[in-house]
Design an enzyme around this catalytic site. Structure first.
Site, mmCIF file in Angstrom:
data_model
loop_
_atom_site.group_PDB
_atom_site.id
_atom_site.type_symbol
_atom_site.label_atom_id
_atom_site.label_comp_id
_atom_site.label_asym_id
_atom_site.label_seq_id
_atom_site.Cartn_x
_atom_site.Cartn_y
_atom_site.Cartn_z
ATOM 1 N N ALA A 11 -22.748 38.385 124.371
ATOM 2 C CA ALA A 11 -23.878 38.208 125.286
ATOM 3 C C ALA A 11 -25.123 38.930 124.791
ATOM 4 C CB ALA A 11 -23.491 38.717 126.680
ATOM 5 N N ARG A 17 -34.733 30.722 125.597
ATOM 6 C CA ARG A 17 -34.932 29.348 126.068
ATOM 7 C C ARG A 17 -34.876 29.249 127.600
ATOM 8 N NH1 ARG A 17 -30.568 26.662 122.061
ATOM 9 N NH2 ARG A 17 -29.850 28.824 121.984
ATOM 10 N N THR A 83 -23.483 35.218 115.662
ATOM 11 C CA THR A 83 -22.200 35.334 116.362
ATOM 12 C C THR A 83 -21.124 36.020 115.509
ATOM 13 O OG1 THR A 83 -21.827 33.019 115.703
ATOM 14 C CG2 THR A 83 -22.537 33.396 117.952
ATOM 15 N N GLU A 157 -22.541 23.691 111.630
ATOM 16 C CA GLU A 157 -23.595 23.746 112.649
ATOM 17 C C GLU A 157 -24.373 22.428 112.643
ATOM 18 O OE1 GLU A 157 -24.172 26.125 115.191
ATOM 19 O OE2 GLU A 157 -22.161 26.381 114.412
ATOM 20 N N ASN A 172 -17.998 22.033 118.973
ATOM 21 C CA ASN A 172 -17.460 23.386 119.079
ATOM 22 C C ASN A 172 -17.864 23.995 120.415
ATOM 23 O OD1 ASN A 172 -16.567 26.006 118.630
ATOM 24 N ND2 ASN A 172 -18.357 26.565 117.386
ATOM 25 N N TYR A 351 -31.002 33.933 168.747
ATOM 26 C CA TYR A 351 -30.796 34.871 167.649
ATOM 27 C C TYR A 351 -29.902 35.992 168.148
ATOM 28 C CZ TYR A 351 -31.247 38.651 164.410
ATOM 29 O OH TYR A 351 -30.929 39.662 163.541
HETATM 30 C C1 UD1 Z 1 -22.955 28.529 119.142
HETATM 31 C C2 UD1 Z 1 -22.122 28.066 117.950
HETATM 32 C C3 UD1 Z 1 -21.982 26.545 118.004
HETATM 33 C C4 UD1 Z 1 -21.338 26.150 119.319
HETATM 34 C C5 UD1 Z 1 -22.121 26.714 120.506
HETATM 35 C C6 UD1 Z 1 -21.336 26.520 121.787
HETATM 36 C C7 UD1 Z 1 -22.467 29.592 116.082
HETATM 37 C C8 UD1 Z 1 -23.171 29.833 114.808
HETATM 38 N N1 UD1 Z 1 -22.763 28.462 116.707
HETATM 39 O O1 UD1 Z 1 -24.269 28.001 119.022
HETATM 40 O O2 UD1 Z 1 -21.168 26.086 116.936
HETATM 41 O O3 UD1 Z 1 -21.236 24.756 119.413
HETATM 42 O O4 UD1 Z 1 -22.325 28.128 120.368
HETATM 43 O O5 UD1 Z 1 -22.071 26.901 122.924
HETATM 44 O O6 UD1 Z 1 -21.643 30.397 116.490
HETATM 45 N N2 UD1 Z 1 -24.769 36.067 120.564
HETATM 46 C C9 UD1 Z 1 -24.577 37.412 120.325
HETATM 47 N N3 UD1 Z 1 -25.170 37.960 119.223
HETATM 48 C C10 UD1 Z 1 -25.917 37.238 118.355
HETATM 49 C C11 UD1 Z 1 -26.104 35.867 118.605
HETATM 50 C C12 UD1 Z 1 -25.497 35.300 119.725
HETATM 51 O O7 UD1 Z 1 -23.909 38.112 121.091
HETATM 52 O O8 UD1 Z 1 -26.410 37.835 117.392
HETATM 53 C C13 UD1 Z 1 -24.144 35.469 121.765
HETATM 54 C C14 UD1 Z 1 -25.161 34.821 122.697
HETATM 55 O O9 UD1 Z 1 -25.596 35.744 123.684
HETATM 56 C C15 UD1 Z 1 -24.350 33.688 123.312
HETATM 57 C C16 UD1 Z 1 -23.330 33.332 122.248
HETATM 58 O O10 UD1 Z 1 -23.281 34.431 121.356
HETATM 59 O O11 UD1 Z 1 -23.647 34.110 124.476
HETATM 60 C C17 UD1 Z 1 -23.739 32.061 121.479
HETATM 61 O O12 UD1 Z 1 -25.008 32.250 120.913
HETATM 62 P P1 UD1 Z 1 -26.100 31.091 120.938
HETATM 63 O O13 UD1 Z 1 -27.297 31.607 120.211
HETATM 64 O O14 UD1 Z 1 -26.275 30.572 122.303
HETATM 65 O O15 UD1 Z 1 -25.352 30.032 119.981
HETATM 66 P P2 UD1 Z 1 -25.535 28.453 119.989
HETATM 67 O O16 UD1 Z 1 -26.777 28.115 119.259
HETATM 68 O O17 UD1 Z 1 -25.355 27.930 121.365
HETATM 69 CA CA CA Z 2 -25.333 28.871 123.475
#
Ligand code: UD1
Ligand code: CA
Length: 451
Positions: A11, A17, A83, A157, A172, A351
């Site tokens: 998180a 966004r 991630t 991706e 995914n 009320y």
């Molecule tokens: C990610 C996946 C994608 C998948 C999608 C599903 C990757 C590279 N991509 O993309 O394949 O289909 O989720 O919803 O994993 N977060 C961190 N630290 C970071 C970056 C993100 O904790 O440095 C957390 C975010 O808060 C979020 C989650 O990881 O809860 C996913 O990150 P987000 O940037 O939303 O990834 P997507 O672009 O949705």
């Molecule tokens: Ca996401």
């Protein structure tokens, strides 16, 4: 032997966004934050530890998570670099044995049974990684699975996927189950992606395959994997969540002629045989017992509606209300912090706040408890079987005894003993024929002015 399960919840993302500066995972969805939804599901899996991965400065999120009562720790990702980097931060301090399950804080509709299936599939194949796939109607933004003969080869991706894979590959969902013993080696090998300055967790699939380790994909219901990145997606997730709640309640035996117009909270409890009419909004902390009936356009929050009680139409039952068995709260009535005894009636335009109403008491139209003096709240107690005439103001603190009668239009400022009559309005005066006299006078004045 059962292996220890460690759940990571990612998180640390900024959630830009969402466009409102508020941490994304604290946005509410049906009475709970996105994060609370995910924490609740994590709790159902009975994990040895839950690690929440946050970025620096997200204390508000950490505090919210601490209230979950789970065995929780917070890992700080400073700065957040994707991630893969988030999981690396999350597993630091965890034992390198057992299982690691990765959930995303922005994927609130995930269900425990879907996760159990994923965990079971990983164990059955002794896979290094098991990933949850889905086929949602809107595929934008998700990574795609490259599969061959039941094996998951890679997650690509969206921006790197060719048109064919974009069209045909499973999406995914982001949820992954991993063998904790093999995970550190995979994470250490995740390449840096200079275009986004990130380490992708999704790259561990290909890395595992290069080592000859099994990777499995499990397709789950697409609703489970819906991610929230924008207000639009939050609203879509809300609709999906409501659809689930409506189905669940219908299956339970709740009577709902127009389910699509009824809104539930995550913690709503409705007994079979209760009825909810169209356009009812149920906020957090509501319980409806068997035979309770909520008529159209009512708004409930933080209350218990006991068996066979009736609410509305157009009633607002606010937190701290307990509506006793067979009691009635009718149209344009608001209650707050009020206990109504069995069979009590509060039928129209009232009320009642900070009050206790005895069994079978009848409060006439327009009864108002004046519970607030601009500084503090005060209580009103009405005894069993009391009868309050219409348009009565009960100036709290005040007690009306059991069986007492209050005349319509009274302003009650002092306690009324049991079985007493209290009336505070002035005597009625009668002047025979005076209405006709006045009418004649006004008519003459009007014709005189018009000529
Ligand atoms: C990610 C996946 C994608 C998948 C999608 C599903 C990757 C590279 N991509 O993309 O394949 O289909 O989720 O919803 O994993 N977060 C961190 N630290 C970071 C970056 C993100 O904790 O440095 C957390 C975010 O808060 C979020 C989650 O990881 O809860 C996913 O990150 P987000 O940037 O939303 O990834 P997507 O672009 O949705
Ligand atoms: Ca996401």
């Amino acid at each position: 032997m059962t292996t220890a399960l460690h759940v990571l919840i990612l998180a640390a993302g900024k959630g830009t966004r969402m466009r409102n500066g508020r941490p994304k995972v604290l946005h509410p969805l049906a009475g709970r934050s996105l994060l609370e939804h995910v924490l609740a599901v994590a709790g159902e899996l009975d994990p040895a530890r839950v690690v929440l991965v946050l970025a620096p400065g997200m204390e508000e999120v950490a505090e919210a998570a601490a209230r979950s009562g789970l065995p929780l720790s917070v890992a700080i990702q400073d700065p957040p670099l994707g991630t893969g980097h988030a999981v690396q931060a999350g597993i630091a301090g965890l034992p390198a044995s057992g299982e690691v399950l990765v959930l995303y804080g922005d994927t609130p509709l995930i269900r425990a049974r879907t996760l159990q299936e994923l965990l079971a599939a990983r164990r059955a194949a002794d896979a290094a990684v098991a990933v949850l796939g889905m086929d949602p109607p809107d595929r934008t933004g998700y990574g795609r699975f490259r599969q061959e003969g039941g094996q998951l080869l890679a997650i690509v991706e969206e921006r790197h996927a060719d048109p064919e894979l974009r069209r045909s590959g499973l999406c995914n969902a982001g949820v992954m189950a991993m063998d904790a013993a093999r995970l550190p080696e995979l994470l250490a090998a995740v390449p840096h992606r200079p275009d986004k300055n990130e380490y992708y967790l999704t790259d561990i699939v290909e890395l595992a395959r290069q080592r000859g380790w099994a990777c499995v994909a499990v397709e789950g219901p697409w609703q489970d994997g819906v991610g929230v990145n924008s207000q639009r997606q939050l609203a879509d997730a809300y609709q999906l969540f409501q659809d689930r709640q409506r189905e669940r309640h219908l299956e339970l035996g709740v009577i709902m002629p127009v389910p699509d117009s009824v809104h539930f909270s995550a913690d709503t409890e409705v007994a079979p045989g209760a009825m909810i009419e169209p356009y009812v909004m149920i906020g957090p902390g509501v319980r409806l017992e068997a035979g309770a009936r909520v008529h159209a356009f009512s708004h409930l929050a933080g209350c218990t509606i006991e068996a066979d009680a009736e609410i509305g139409p157009f009633a607002r039952v606010r937190p701290g209300s307990r509506i006793g068995q067979g009691a009635k709260v009718g149209n344009f009535v608001e209650t707050k912090n009020a206990w109504l005894g069995a069979g009590a009636k509060l039928n129209h335009l009232s009320y009642v706040g900070d009050a206790e109403v005895g069994e079978a008491a009848n409060l006439g139209a327009g009864t108002i408890t004046c519970n607030y003096d601009g500084f503090g709240k005060h209580r009103t107690a009405i005894g069993a079987g009391a009868f309050i005439g219409s348009n009565t103001a009960l100036v709290a603190p005040v007690n009306v005894g059991a069986g007492a009668l209050v005349g319509a239009g009274s302003v009650i400022t002092r306690d009324v003993p049991d079985d007493a009559l209290a009336v505070t309005r002035p005597q009625q005066a009668i002047r025979e024929g005076h209405a006709a006299t006045l009418r004649a006078r006004y008519r003459a004045r009007k014709t005189g002015a018009g000529s």
